[in-house]
Design a protein around this motif. Structure first.
Motif, PDB file in Angstrom:
ATOM      1  N   GLU A  24       0.744  -1.298   0.062  1.00  0.00           N
ATOM      2  CA  GLU A  24      -0.085   0.043   0.076  1.00  0.00           C
ATOM      3  C   GLU A  24       0.872   1.115   0.113  1.00  0.00           C
ATOM      4  O   GLU A  24       1.792   1.375   0.727  1.00  0.00           O
ATOM      5  CB  GLU A  24      -1.033   0.034   1.321  1.00  0.00           C
ATOM      6  CG  GLU A  24      -1.692   1.264   1.440  1.00  0.00           C
ATOM      7  CD  GLU A  24      -3.214   0.975   1.649  1.00  0.00           C
ATOM      8  OE1 GLU A  24      -3.713  -0.455   1.924  1.00  0.00           O
ATOM      9  OE2 GLU A  24      -4.012   1.745   1.887  1.00  0.00           O
ATOM     10  N   PRO A  25       0.613   2.211  -0.720  1.00  0.00           N
ATOM     11  CA  PRO A  25       1.511   3.492  -0.826  1.00  0.00           C
ATOM     12  C   PRO A  25       1.359   3.945   0.444  1.00  0.00           C
ATOM     13  O   PRO A  25       0.265   4.311   0.981  1.00  0.00           O
ATOM     14  CB  PRO A  25       0.737   4.298  -2.051  1.00  0.00           C
ATOM     15  CG  PRO A  25       0.012   3.152  -2.797  1.00  0.00           C
ATOM     16  CD  PRO A  25      -0.404   2.093  -1.965  1.00  0.00           C
ATOM     17  N   GLU A  26       2.643   4.617   0.780  1.00  0.00           N
ATOM     18  CA  GLU A  26       2.631   5.598   2.055  1.00  0.00           C
ATOM     19  C   GLU A  26       3.031   6.886   1.842  1.00  0.00           C
ATOM     20  O   GLU A  26       3.962   7.150   0.927  1.00  0.00           O
ATOM     21  CB  GLU A  26       3.409   4.676   2.978  1.00  0.00           C
ATOM     22  CG  GLU A  26       3.124   3.747   3.341  1.00  0.00           C
ATOM     23  CD  GLU A  26       3.902   2.887   4.482  1.00  0.00           C
ATOM     24  OE1 GLU A  26       3.714   2.052   5.268  1.00  0.00           O
ATOM     25  OE2 GLU A  26       5.179   3.265   4.368  1.00  0.00           O
ATOM     26  N   VAL A  27       2.978   7.708   2.697  1.00  0.00           N
ATOM     27  CA  VAL A  27       3.399   9.099   2.744  1.00  0.00           C
ATOM     28  C   VAL A  27       4.532   8.998   3.753  1.00  0.00           C
ATOM     29  O   VAL A  27       4.296   8.322   5.013  1.00  0.00           O
ATOM     30  CB  VAL A  27       2.406  10.173   3.220  1.00  0.00           C
ATOM     31  CG1 VAL A  27       2.900  11.494   3.581  1.00  0.00           C
ATOM     32  CG2 VAL A  27       1.249  10.234   2.128  1.00  0.00           C
ATOM     33  N   THR A  28       5.712   9.369   3.591  1.00  0.00           N
ATOM     34  CA  THR A  28       6.857   9.051   4.280  1.00  0.00           C
ATOM     35  C   THR A  28       7.568  10.527   5.035  1.00  0.00           C
ATOM     36  O   THR A  28       7.617  11.455   4.065  1.00  0.00           O
ATOM     37  CB  THR A  28       8.115   8.524   3.552  1.00  0.00           C
ATOM     38  OG1 THR A  28       7.701   7.263   2.974  1.00  0.00           O
ATOM     39  CG2 THR A  28       9.027   8.177   4.516  1.00  0.00           C
ATOM     40  N   GLN A  29       7.521  10.576   6.152  1.00  0.00           N
ATOM     41  CA  GLN A  29       7.960  11.622   6.653  1.00  0.00           C
ATOM     42  C   GLN A  29       9.396  11.440   7.586  1.00  0.00           C
ATOM     43  O   GLN A  29       9.400  10.407   8.242  1.00  0.00           O
ATOM     44  CB  GLN A  29       7.154  12.461   7.692  1.00  0.00           C
ATOM     45  CG  GLN A  29       5.840  12.685   7.014  1.00  0.00           C
ATOM     46  CD  GLN A  29       4.716  13.532   7.958  1.00  0.00           C
ATOM     47  OE1 GLN A  29       3.917  13.046   8.384  1.00  0.00           O
ATOM     48  NE2 GLN A  29       5.488  14.567   8.652  1.00  0.00           N
ATOM     49  N   THR A  30      10.284  12.401   7.325  1.00  0.00           N
ATOM     50  CA  THR A  30      11.394  12.380   8.051  1.00  0.00           C
ATOM     51  C   THR A  30      12.057  13.727   8.624  1.00  0.00           C
ATOM     52  O   THR A  30      11.528  14.781   8.184  1.00  0.00           O
ATOM     53  CB  THR A  30      12.545  11.809   7.282  1.00  0.00           C
ATOM     54  OG1 THR A  30      12.502  12.737   5.960  1.00  0.00           O
ATOM     55  CG2 THR A  30      12.628  10.406   6.655  1.00  0.00           C
ATOM     56  N   PRO A  31      12.506  13.660   9.842  1.00  0.00           N
ATOM     57  CA  PRO A  31      12.814  12.762  10.734  1.00  0.00           C
ATOM     58  C   PRO A  31      11.392  12.512  11.582  1.00  0.00           C
ATOM     59  O   PRO A  31      10.505  13.097  11.338  1.00  0.00           O
ATOM     60  CB  PRO A  31      13.812  13.358  11.689  1.00  0.00           C
ATOM     61  CG  PRO A  31      13.647  14.666  11.603  1.00  0.00           C
ATOM     62  CD  PRO A  31      12.947  15.231  10.337  1.00  0.00           C
ATOM     63  N   SER A  32      11.509  11.313  12.302  1.00  0.00           N
ATOM     64  CA  SER A  32      10.601  11.109  13.057  1.00  0.00           C
ATOM     65  C   SER A  32      10.375  11.938  14.291  1.00  0.00           C
ATOM     66  O   SER A  32       9.519  12.100  14.803  1.00  0.00           O
ATOM     67  CB  SER A  32      10.285   9.465  13.613  1.00  0.00           C
ATOM     68  OG  SER A  32      11.515   9.223  14.192  1.00  0.00           O
ATOM     69  N   HIS A  33      11.435  12.345  14.622  1.00  0.00           N
ATOM     70  CA  HIS A  33      11.592  13.249  15.942  1.00  0.00           C
ATOM     71  C   HIS A  33      12.700  14.198  15.651  1.00  0.00           C
ATOM     72  O   HIS A  33      13.800  13.724  15.370  1.00  0.00           O
ATOM     73  CB  HIS A  33      11.668  12.593  17.272  1.00  0.00           C
ATOM     74  CG  HIS A  33      11.834  13.243  18.553  1.00  0.00           C
ATOM     75  ND1 HIS A  33      12.168  12.671  19.740  1.00  0.00           N
ATOM     76  CD2 HIS A  33      11.285  14.320  18.534  1.00  0.00           C
ATOM     77  CE1 HIS A  33      11.832  13.697  20.518  1.00  0.00           C
ATOM     78  NE2 HIS A  33      11.194  14.763  19.949  1.00  0.00           N
ATOM     79  N   GLN A  34      12.519  15.547  15.930  1.00  0.00           N
ATOM     80  CA  GLN A  34      13.215  16.285  15.986  1.00  0.00           C
ATOM     81  C   GLN A  34      13.518  17.420  17.040  1.00  0.00           C
ATOM     82  O   GLN A  34      12.369  17.882  17.414  1.00  0.00           O
ATOM     83  CB  GLN A  34      12.870  17.367  14.651  1.00  0.00           C
ATOM     84  CG  GLN A  34      13.971  18.596  14.494  1.00  0.00           C
ATOM     85  CD  GLN A  34      14.960  18.522  13.390  1.00  0.00           C
ATOM     86  OE1 GLN A  34      14.871  17.800  12.321  1.00  0.00           O
ATOM     87  NE2 GLN A  34      16.134  18.952  13.496  1.00  0.00           N
TER      88      GLN A  34
END
Lengths: 115, 114
Positions: A1-11
């Protein structure tokens, strides 16, 4: 399933510093969004982006905030001079053509902590 | 003013029972509603949607009911399971400036008791 990817997880950042939150939306989506969620509160709209420009923004999205799609895959949120109250979860979302599917796909978020 | 809100901040149900989560909205011009589920540390996850020309829509173990007369939305989860424990948000879609900005409610935390 396509995903939206975010980085970083914690800043974690010091007050007054600039931060850039990164997102890779789903590849065939055309509409991009940033939302934020302060701990224990509801998800709030920040900005929407389409066709390489801001479509709509909220009162929260002041001059300290900017968004950019620097290439064909990334979508970034920049906070120029962070304040303590910017600490929150920031969610990126994307959607396909309007009129066909209104549902967003959200990323897992970036937790921003300003100290 | 316009608002989207939830009646109950926390709902505890026994595993196997049915859950009903409620939401009130105030903008009669809203034409689309979505329920999202948010697990701890994750982004909102689409559950089910309903358009304003419908009053009921069913999915897998979930049903959304829309009562436009009283501007009320509910999410019913059948045979609630431990994996259903999460915060549930209703969202109201308002079409402005050619995009679809969601207005989220505060959220209801669903706790499933074993």
């Amino acid at each position: 399933e396509p995903e939206v990817t975010q980085t970083p997880s914690h800043q974690v950042t010091q007050m007054g510093q600039e931060v850039i939150l990164r997102c890779v939306p789903i590849s065939n989506h055309l509409y991009f969004y940033w939302y934020r969620q302060i701990l224990g509160q509801k998800v709030e709209f920040l900005v929407s982006f389409y066709n390489n420009e801001i479509s709509e923004k909220s009162e929260i999205f002041d001059d300290q905030f900017s968004v950019e799609r620097p290439d064909g895959s990334n979508f970034t949120l920049k906070i120029r001079s962070t304040k303590l109250e910017d600490s929150a979860m920031y969610f990126c979302a994307s959607s396909d053509l309007r009129g066909r599917d209104y549902g967003y796909t959200f990323g897992s978020g970036t937790r921003l902590t300003v100290v | 003013g316009e608002s989207v809100g939830l009646h109950l901040p926390t709902l505890s149900v026994q595993e196997g029972d049915n859950s009903i989560i409620n939401c009130a909205y105030s903008n009669s011009a809203s034409d689309y509603f979505i329920w999202y589920k948010q697990e701890s540390g994750k982004g909102p996850q689409f559950i089910i949607d309903i358009r304003s020309n419908m009053d009921k829509r069913q999915g897998q173990r979930v049903t959304v009911l829309l009562n436009k007369t009283v501007k009320h939305l509910s999410l019913q989860i059948a045979a609630t399971q431990p994996g259903d424990s999460a915060v549930y948000f209703c969202a109201e879609i308002r079409t402005t400036s050619g995009t679809y900005k969601y207005i989220f409610g505060t959220g209801t935390r669903l706790k499933v008791l074993a």
